[in-house]
Design an enzyme around this catalytic site. Structure first.
Site, PDB file in Angstrom:
ATOM      1  N   ARG A 141       0.812  -1.216   0.000  1.00  8.54           N
ATOM      2  CA  ARG A 141       0.000   0.000   0.000  1.00  8.54           C
ATOM      3  C   ARG A 141       0.844   1.265   0.000  1.00  8.54           C
ATOM      4  O   ARG A 141       0.351   2.344  -0.289  1.00  8.54           O
ATOM      5  CB  ARG A 141      -0.931  -0.002   1.224  1.00  8.54           C
ATOM      6  CG  ARG A 141      -1.946  -1.126   1.223  1.00  8.54           C
ATOM      7  CD  ARG A 141      -2.750  -1.148   2.504  1.00  8.54           C
ATOM      8  NE  ARG A 141      -3.569   0.035   2.627  1.00  8.54           N
ATOM      9  CZ  ARG A 141      -4.813   0.135   2.180  1.00  8.54           C
ATOM     10  NH1 ARG A 141      -5.372  -0.873   1.547  1.00  8.54           N
ATOM     11  NH2 ARG A 141      -5.513   1.240   2.355  1.00  8.54           N
ATOM     12  N   TRP A 196       2.371   6.531   5.927  1.00  5.78           N
ATOM     13  CA  TRP A 196       2.795   7.291   4.748  1.00  5.78           C
ATOM     14  C   TRP A 196       2.741   8.751   5.155  1.00  5.78           C
ATOM     15  O   TRP A 196       1.678   9.287   5.449  1.00  5.78           O
ATOM     16  CB  TRP A 196       1.856   7.000   3.584  1.00  5.78           C
ATOM     17  CG  TRP A 196       2.310   7.505   2.249  1.00  5.78           C
ATOM     18  CD1 TRP A 196       3.259   6.955   1.439  1.00  5.78           C
ATOM     19  CD2 TRP A 196       1.791   8.638   1.534  1.00  5.78           C
ATOM     20  NE1 TRP A 196       3.368   7.679   0.269  1.00  5.78           N
ATOM     21  CE2 TRP A 196       2.478   8.714   0.303  1.00  5.78           C
ATOM     22  CE3 TRP A 196       0.812   9.592   1.809  1.00  5.78           C
ATOM     23  CZ2 TRP A 196       2.223   9.707  -0.636  1.00  5.78           C
ATOM     24  CZ3 TRP A 196       0.555  10.580   0.880  1.00  5.78           C
ATOM     25  CH2 TRP A 196       1.264  10.631  -0.329  1.00  5.78           C
ATOM     26  N   ASN A 212      -5.257   6.337  10.186  1.00  3.06           N
ATOM     27  CA  ASN A 212      -5.178   6.683   8.765  1.00  3.06           C
ATOM     28  C   ASN A 212      -6.076   7.888   8.528  1.00  3.06           C
ATOM     29  O   ASN A 212      -7.183   7.946   9.068  1.00  3.06           O
ATOM     30  CB  ASN A 212      -5.665   5.532   7.880  1.00  3.06           C
ATOM     31  CG  ASN A 212      -4.744   4.337   7.908  1.00  3.06           C
ATOM     32  OD1 ASN A 212      -3.634   4.411   8.408  1.00  3.06           O
ATOM     33  ND2 ASN A 212      -5.215   3.224   7.364  1.00  3.06           N
ATOM     34  N   GLY A 213      -5.645   8.821   7.701  1.00  2.18           N
ATOM     35  CA  GLY A 213      -6.467   9.987   7.404  1.00  2.18           C
ATOM     36  C   GLY A 213      -5.798  11.264   7.859  1.00  2.18           C
ATOM     37  O   GLY A 213      -4.594  11.306   8.144  1.00  2.18           O
ATOM     38  N   HIS A 215       2.859  21.449 -31.279  1.00  2.00           N
ATOM     39  CA  HIS A 215       2.496  22.640 -30.517  1.00  2.00           C
ATOM     40  C   HIS A 215       3.283  22.737 -29.213  1.00  2.00           C
ATOM     41  O   HIS A 215       2.735  23.053 -28.160  1.00  2.00           O
ATOM     42  CB  HIS A 215       0.985  22.646 -30.247  1.00  2.00           C
ATOM     43  CG  HIS A 215       0.172  22.660 -31.498  1.00  2.00           C
ATOM     44  ND1 HIS A 215      -0.098  23.809 -32.210  1.00  2.00           N
ATOM     45  CD2 HIS A 215      -0.401  21.646 -32.202  1.00  2.00           C
ATOM     46  CE1 HIS A 215      -0.815  23.519 -33.278  1.00  2.00           C
ATOM     47  NE2 HIS A 215      -1.012  22.214 -33.299  1.00  2.00           N
TER      48      HIS A 215
END
Length: 608
Positions: A27, A74, A100-101, A504
């Site tokens: 994850r 993380w 988490n969050g 372009h």
């Protein structure tokens, strides 16, 4: 991103917590830790970096105890250091929290707690939860957690233990997935079913607003007002072998080579060759409701957004319905035009992508019907959409999506075929499309059989610092996806463009050091792409061209050729994706990159 694991029962927690954390490594994370009640107090072990460092720490300093929680972090608030790793302890050491969050009002809560004398030892938003639960504790852990949640704004998946109420784990969810695992005298909490699959297949998925009290031999779910919430028990229907590498060097390579099977699984029982249509039982739309749809919005992020672009072209070409594709992260922050006859298709491999989930909820609030294309059974999007199509691609462990992308495109093709046949598409054309879809698994295998040729091309370009990917029509999104795969896992800068847009601006970058990947099968716009290839060669660019047959007009224009089988235009991105995935994979491996867990990336992005 991030992972939560917890266990309570007669067995020692530390080995189980480590095993569960390892199962969730895919994850994405940058630190890890555990907290265990040792019979008298809470002990923590935390380490920055890989779980192997935490494991070594536990060998040197083991913890005994049968109630524990663990986490892979993380980094959001504060760098990835041991002091910022979860679990976080309260000031008196009696409460441990994994989270988490994001706690959006943590600054205000932190200031209030500091005024009460609390000292903070980390840079994280999570630490406020531990101190807040300590401050509000009056004998019951779940009551203290509920009272803390009433003061918290933001998103969270939480697991909390306390030495003052040690016989339970309290978990809470708002916007970040959590589930209860039901074992034999041993119960669990996790953010990912893979973490507990070796111990139980019986799970209870928590909804937003749920608070779960988990004990060794029982559990119950309540809301923030302590009102009981009945929740059904589901069964995980995939095997542990599906989350093992099975002899492959990396999960990503395994998942690339699984695509003949995963595409077949996506289509199994759904493709009706003789009628040139598809059967999709989970749409929850009647014939009349399908025909009443007059516009479609598809919303997604990352790789799923690329599959959405392909779906847009399929639906407009065959079903003749206006389609708009929206980045989920932008959708709800503007004022999209949604009517009762709008169908909103939301695409997410995990079914938990925070921005996509929020976009779906906004579309529902505005009156649209929602259709989810997800891979994970029991995920939040799958439970909250009005109808859906499961991909049946099996667990995808590699952070860079491969088999889920091709299954998403196949699922969109199935839906397009069904909707188009209900409108004006002839049975003859429908049969042609259905047969082409039926041929895909064998055609993908033909591409995989030449993987060594693609590895040889990768050897030539492993030291490149920039790549350009070009395609037209259905293969412009394929070019975007090829560029994304390369930058995700090899860290080479790569950009995808419509081939005609090269003139372009990007043409200024072309020189003998610039490799250019053309997705150029023999489709309706092939002749236009030939001229773009000629323009690159005129400027000494190196061309890697994905083609589907010999073409005299390309003589001398191709430095490296990758051949894919011929198919109908709308399915070429599925076949083109496979060599693009392999090229990115082999380049990354040859550069020494961590293919399955690339830096800074998470498999499931559950925060905005």
């Amino acid at each position: 991103m991030c992972g939560i694991i917890g266990s309570i029962g007669p067995n020692q927690s530390a080995p189980f917590l480590l095993e569960g954390l390892k199962r969730m490594e895919y994850r994405g994370y940058d630190s890890a830790g555990i907290a265990i009640y040792n019979g008298t107090a809470l002990e923590t072990r935390r380490a920055a970096g890989k779980i192997a460092k935490l494991e070594a720490l536990l060998v040197a300093e083991p913890i005994a105890g049968t109630v524990g929680i663990g986490h892979t972090r993380w980094a959001t608030h504060g760098p990835p250091t041991a002091r910022n790793a979860h679990p976080h302890l309260s000031a008196d050491g009696t409460v441990a929290v994994v989270h988490n969050g994001i706690i959006e009002n943590f600054t205000a809560i932190k200031s209030a707690l500091q005024d009460l004398g609390y000292e903070f030892r980390s840079d994280t938003d999570t630490e406020v939860v531990a101190h807040l639960v300590q401050e509000l504790f009056e004998g019951s852990l779940e009551e203290a957690v509920i009272n803390a949640l009433r003061k918290i704004e933001g998103t969270f998946g939480l697991a909390v233990i306390s030495s003052r109420d040690p016989g339970k784990i309290v978990a809470a969810r708002k916007g970040s997935p959590l589930l209860i695992g039901i074992g034999e005298g041993q119960n669990f909490v996790a953010s990912d079913p893979s973490a507990i699959l070796a111990h139980t297949r019986q799970v209870v998925y928590l909804n937003d607003g749920d608070v779960a009290v988990i004990e060794a031999d029982k559990y119950h779910v309540i809301d923030i007002n302590a009102i009981p919430q009945p929740r059904t028990v589901d069964r995980i229907d995939w095997d542990l072998a599906e989350i093992e590498r099975g002899g492959y060097a990396h999960f990503m390579l395994k998942e690339i080579f699984e695509q003949p099977n995963t595409i077949e699984n996506t289509m199994r029982g759904r493709l009706i060759l003789e009628d040139g249509t598809a059967k999709l039982g989970g749409l929850n739309l009647t014939h009349e409701e399908l025909l009443s749809i007059d516009n479609i919005v598809i919303t997604a992020c990352g790789t799923s957004w690329h599959s959405a672009l392909i779906g847009e072209m399929m639906l407009e070409e065959l079903a003749r319905i206006p389609v708009s594709v929206e980045y989920a992260s932008e959708f709800r922050y503007r004022n999209p035009i949604i009517t009762p006859t709008t169908l909103c298709i939301v695409i997410s491999q995990s079914g938990e992508t925070a921005d996509t989930l929020a976009a779906m909820r906004e579309a529902k609030r505005r009156g649209a019907r929602t259709l989810g294309l997800v891979n994970v059974v029991g995920s939040t999007i799958a439970r909250e959409d009005d109808g859906g199509v499961y991909l049946h691609a099996g667990p995808e462990i590699g952070v860079a999506s491969t088999k889920a992308f091709t299954s998403q495109v196949a699922a969109l093709a199935l839906f397009t075929l069904k909707l188009a046949r209900k409108r004006d598409l002839s049975v003859v054309r429908g049969r042609e499309i259905a047969q082409a879809m039926h041929n895909l698994p064998a055609q993908i295998q033909k591409v995989l059989d030449h993987a060594q040729d693609i590895e040889a091309i990768a050897e030539e370009f492993k030291r490149a610092s920039n790549f350009l990917y070009l395609g037209r029509g259905y293969n412009f999104p394929a070019a975007l996806e090829g560029a994304l795969k390369l930058k995700e896992i090899s860290y080479i800068h790569a950009e995808g463009y419509p081939a005609a847009e090269m003139k372009h601006g990007p043409i200024a970058l072309i020189d003998e050091m610039m490799p250019v990947v053309f997705v150029a099968p023999h489709d309706a716009v092939f002749d236009k792409v030939v001229s773009n290839i000629q323009e690159v060669k005129a400027r000494k660019g190196k061309t890697i061209v994905i083609t589907s047959r010999d073409e005299p007009s390309l003589a001398g224009m191709i430095d490296y050729e990758i051949r894919i089988p011929e198919t109908i235009d709308m399915l070429t991105p599925i076949l083109a994706a496979v060599p693009l995935q392999l090229l990115a994979y082999y380049i990354a491996v040859k550069r020494g990159s961590d293919v399955d867990q690339p830096r800074n990336l998470a498999k499931s992005v559950t925060v905005e």
